[in-house]
Enzyme design. Structure first.
Site, PDB file in Angstrom:
ATOM      1  N   ASN A   8       1.118  -1.118   0.105  1.00 55.43           N
ATOM      2  CA  ASN A   8       0.245   0.015   0.042  1.00 55.43           C
ATOM      3  C   ASN A   8       0.944   1.122  -0.013  1.00 55.43           C
ATOM      4  O   ASN A   8       1.421   1.681   1.053  1.00 55.43           O
ATOM      5  CB  ASN A   8      -0.842  -0.049   1.204  1.00 55.43           C
ATOM      6  CG  ASN A   8      -1.946   1.255   1.419  1.00 55.43           C
ATOM      7  OD1 ASN A   8      -2.054   1.949   0.526  1.00 55.43           O
ATOM      8  ND2 ASN A   8      -2.240   1.354   2.484  1.00 55.43           N
ATOM      9  N   TRP A   9       1.040   1.896  -1.151  1.00 58.13           N
ATOM     10  CA  TRP A   9       1.901   3.202  -1.339  1.00 58.13           C
ATOM     11  C   TRP A   9       1.240   4.273  -0.829  1.00 58.13           C
ATOM     12  O   TRP A   9       2.169   5.337  -0.732  1.00 58.13           O
ATOM     13  CB  TRP A   9       2.479   3.180  -2.632  1.00 58.13           C
ATOM     14  CG  TRP A   9       3.421   2.321  -3.232  1.00 58.13           C
ATOM     15  CD1 TRP A   9       4.087   1.262  -2.454  1.00 58.13           C
ATOM     16  CD2 TRP A   9       3.865   1.822  -4.553  1.00 58.13           C
ATOM     17  NE1 TRP A   9       4.835   0.399  -3.223  1.00 58.13           N
ATOM     18  CE2 TRP A   9       4.740   0.930  -4.498  1.00 58.13           C
ATOM     19  CE3 TRP A   9       3.564   2.390  -5.869  1.00 58.13           C
ATOM     20  CZ2 TRP A   9       5.342   0.250  -5.875  1.00 58.13           C
ATOM     21  CZ3 TRP A   9       4.062   1.961  -7.170  1.00 58.13           C
ATOM     22  CH2 TRP A   9       5.067   0.985  -6.909  1.00 58.13           C
ATOM     23  N   LYS A  10       0.193   4.161  -0.324  1.00 57.07           N
ATOM     24  CA  LYS A  10      -0.798   5.345   0.392  1.00 57.07           C
ATOM     25  C   LYS A  10      -0.373   6.603  -0.608  1.00 57.07           C
ATOM     26  O   LYS A  10      -0.477   6.482  -2.058  1.00 57.07           O
ATOM     27  CB  LYS A  10       0.047   5.611   1.511  1.00 57.07           C
ATOM     28  CG  LYS A  10      -0.271   4.599   2.284  1.00 57.07           C
ATOM     29  CD  LYS A  10      -0.236   4.801   3.919  1.00 57.07           C
ATOM     30  CE  LYS A  10      -0.316   3.303   4.661  1.00 57.07           C
ATOM     31  NZ  LYS A  10      -0.275   3.755   6.258  1.00 57.07           N
ATOM     32  N   HIS A  93      -9.797   1.517   4.920  1.00 56.99           N
ATOM     33  CA  HIS A  93      -8.471   1.753   5.478  1.00 56.99           C
ATOM     34  C   HIS A  93      -8.503   2.781   6.659  1.00 56.99           C
ATOM     35  O   HIS A  93      -9.438   3.783   6.667  1.00 56.99           O
ATOM     36  CB  HIS A  93      -7.496   2.537   4.696  1.00 56.99           C
ATOM     37  CG  HIS A  93      -5.838   2.271   5.110  1.00 56.99           C
ATOM     38  ND1 HIS A  93      -5.628   3.091   6.312  1.00 56.99           N
ATOM     39  CD2 HIS A  93      -4.964   1.359   5.122  1.00 56.99           C
ATOM     40  CE1 HIS A  93      -4.155   2.789   6.531  1.00 56.99           C
ATOM     41  NE2 HIS A  93      -3.871   1.712   6.055  1.00 56.99           N
ATOM     42  N   GLU A 165      -6.017  -4.533  10.721  1.00 65.63           N
ATOM     43  CA  GLU A 165      -4.710  -3.649  11.309  1.00 65.63           C
ATOM     44  C   GLU A 165      -4.903  -2.690  12.381  1.00 65.63           C
ATOM     45  O   GLU A 165      -5.867  -1.859  12.336  1.00 65.63           O
ATOM     46  CB  GLU A 165      -4.674  -2.542  10.003  1.00 65.63           C
ATOM     47  CG  GLU A 165      -4.404  -3.041   8.782  1.00 65.63           C
ATOM     48  CD  GLU A 165      -3.863  -2.130   7.713  1.00 65.63           C
ATOM     49  OE1 GLU A 165      -2.330  -2.194   7.301  1.00 65.63           O
ATOM     50  OE2 GLU A 165      -4.423  -1.150   7.390  1.00 65.63           O
ATOM     51  N   SER A 210       3.139  -1.598  10.747  1.00 66.53           N
ATOM     52  CA  SER A 210       4.440  -1.779  11.058  1.00 66.53           C
ATOM     53  C   SER A 210       5.123  -3.059  10.796  1.00 66.53           C
ATOM     54  O   SER A 210       6.112  -3.476  11.566  1.00 66.53           O
ATOM     55  CB  SER A 210       4.722  -1.322  12.635  1.00 66.53           C
ATOM     56  OG  SER A 210       4.598  -0.111  13.009  1.00 66.53           O
ATOM     57  N   GLY A 231       2.483  -0.914   4.564  1.00 63.78           N
ATOM     58  CA  GLY A 231       2.692   0.425   3.995  1.00 63.78           C
ATOM     59  C   GLY A 231       4.087   0.904   3.906  1.00 63.78           C
ATOM     60  O   GLY A 231       4.774   0.728   2.671  1.00 63.78           O
ATOM     61  N   GLY A 232       4.798   1.310   5.017  1.00 69.99           N
ATOM     62  CA  GLY A 232       6.112   2.129   4.810  1.00 69.99           C
ATOM     63  C   GLY A 232       7.226   1.141   4.336  1.00 69.99           C
ATOM     64  O   GLY A 232       8.025   1.559   3.278  1.00 69.99           O
TER      65      GLY A 232
HETATM   66  P1  PGA Z   1       2.684   0.549   8.005  1.00 69.66           P
HETATM   67  O1  PGA Z   1       1.125   0.841   7.134  1.00 69.66           O
HETATM   68  O2  PGA Z   1       2.953  -0.641   7.092  1.00 69.66           O
HETATM   69  O3  PGA Z   1       3.363   1.612   7.336  1.00 69.66           O
HETATM   70  O4  PGA Z   1       2.394   0.379   9.345  1.00 69.66           O
HETATM   71  C1  PGA Z   1       0.282  -0.436   7.228  1.00 69.66           C
HETATM   72  C2  PGA Z   1      -1.198   0.268   6.412  1.00 69.66           C
HETATM   73  O5  PGA Z   1      -1.519   1.369   6.642  1.00 69.66           O
HETATM   74  O6  PGA Z   1      -1.787  -0.277   5.395  1.00 69.66           O
END
Ligand code: PGA
Length: 244
Positions: A8-10, A93, A165, A210, A231-232
């Protein structure tokens, strides 16, 4: 069974960065043990779709509208996403719930619209810190599942996915840290059982929050964790490669 890893590149990359990273992912993430889905932002989707064509990587969107067409300024039609080759849509989300006031009712309508078109909704649920501290995680998750999945009956177990999540675990939150993998296993069993009663099928449940290259395997080695929403760590070629 193969695990499913979603990037998920947001809104973290500019257009060029998205295309570059998609090109690198395509080369590096061949023949991986997991199924991999890349979710770029809307603007990058058409070009990323071309880049990923004829590769094993699948395309996902980060949201989609409740309607296919109409007077909805700023919305993005699931029909157009489908035409572009999108297979998965992340819905509900926690960032959409927090910043754009998206409710379980809206998530439910979006999931139904996506399902009608054969898109696979990835319905996100997760308790906030306040619910965790009040000891009401399970109660909250159950209510969220009932509302977000209301009146949805699946034809196949693979038609919908749930991403668990915990909001407090998502990077960017103050003091964010991942859930313990053993705890994820327990909560995934809980979520699967509750969701099965509503949907009529046992669906996949992914963990997110995370996840990085050091802890991914703790989660993936749990039998009830069917994959990860990342995400990150999905913005970095090396870490995402290691996770996959
Ligand atoms: P994160 O994000 O891996 O950066 O915690 C996960 C998400 O929001 O889907």
């Amino acid at each position: 069974m193969k695990k499913l890893i979603i990037a998920n590149w947001k809104m973290q990359l500019n257009y060029r960065e998205s295309l570059n990273l998609a090109t690198k992912f395509k080369t590096v993430l061949k023949n991986k043990k997991s199924d991999i889905v890349i979710c770029p932002d809307y603007l990058a989707l058409p070009r990323v779709a071309e880049i990923l064509k004829n590769s094993s990587l699948k395309l996902g969107a980060q949201d989609s509208s409740v309607s296919n067409r109409g007077t909805y300024t700023g919305e993005v039609s699931p029909l157009n996403l489908k035409d572009l080759g999108v297979r998965y849509v992340i819905l509900g989300h926690s960032e959409r719930r927090l910043h754009f006031h998206e409710t379980a009712l809206i998530v439910n309508e979006k999931a139904k619209a996506a399902l009608c078109l054969g898109l696979i909704p990835i319905v996100c649920i997760g308790e906030r810190l306040s619910e965790k501290e009040a000891g009401s995680t399970k109660k909250y998750l159950e209510t969220e599942l009932r509302r977000s999945l209301k009146d949805i009956k699946l034809r196949r177990a693979t038609d919908l996915i749930i991403a668990y999540e915990p909001v407090w675990a998502i990077s960017g939150q103050q003091f964010a840290h991942p859930l313990l993998a053993a705890e994820a296993q327990k909560l995934h069993i809980f979520i699967k059982n509750k969701a099965e009663k509503i949907l009529g099928h046992k669906v996949k449940v992914l963990y997110g929050g995370s996840v990085n290259s050091n802890n991914a395997n703790n989660f993936l080695s749990q039998t009830e964790v069917d994959g990860l929403l990342v995400g990150g760590a999905a913005l970095n070629l090396k870490s995402f490669q290691a996770i996959c």
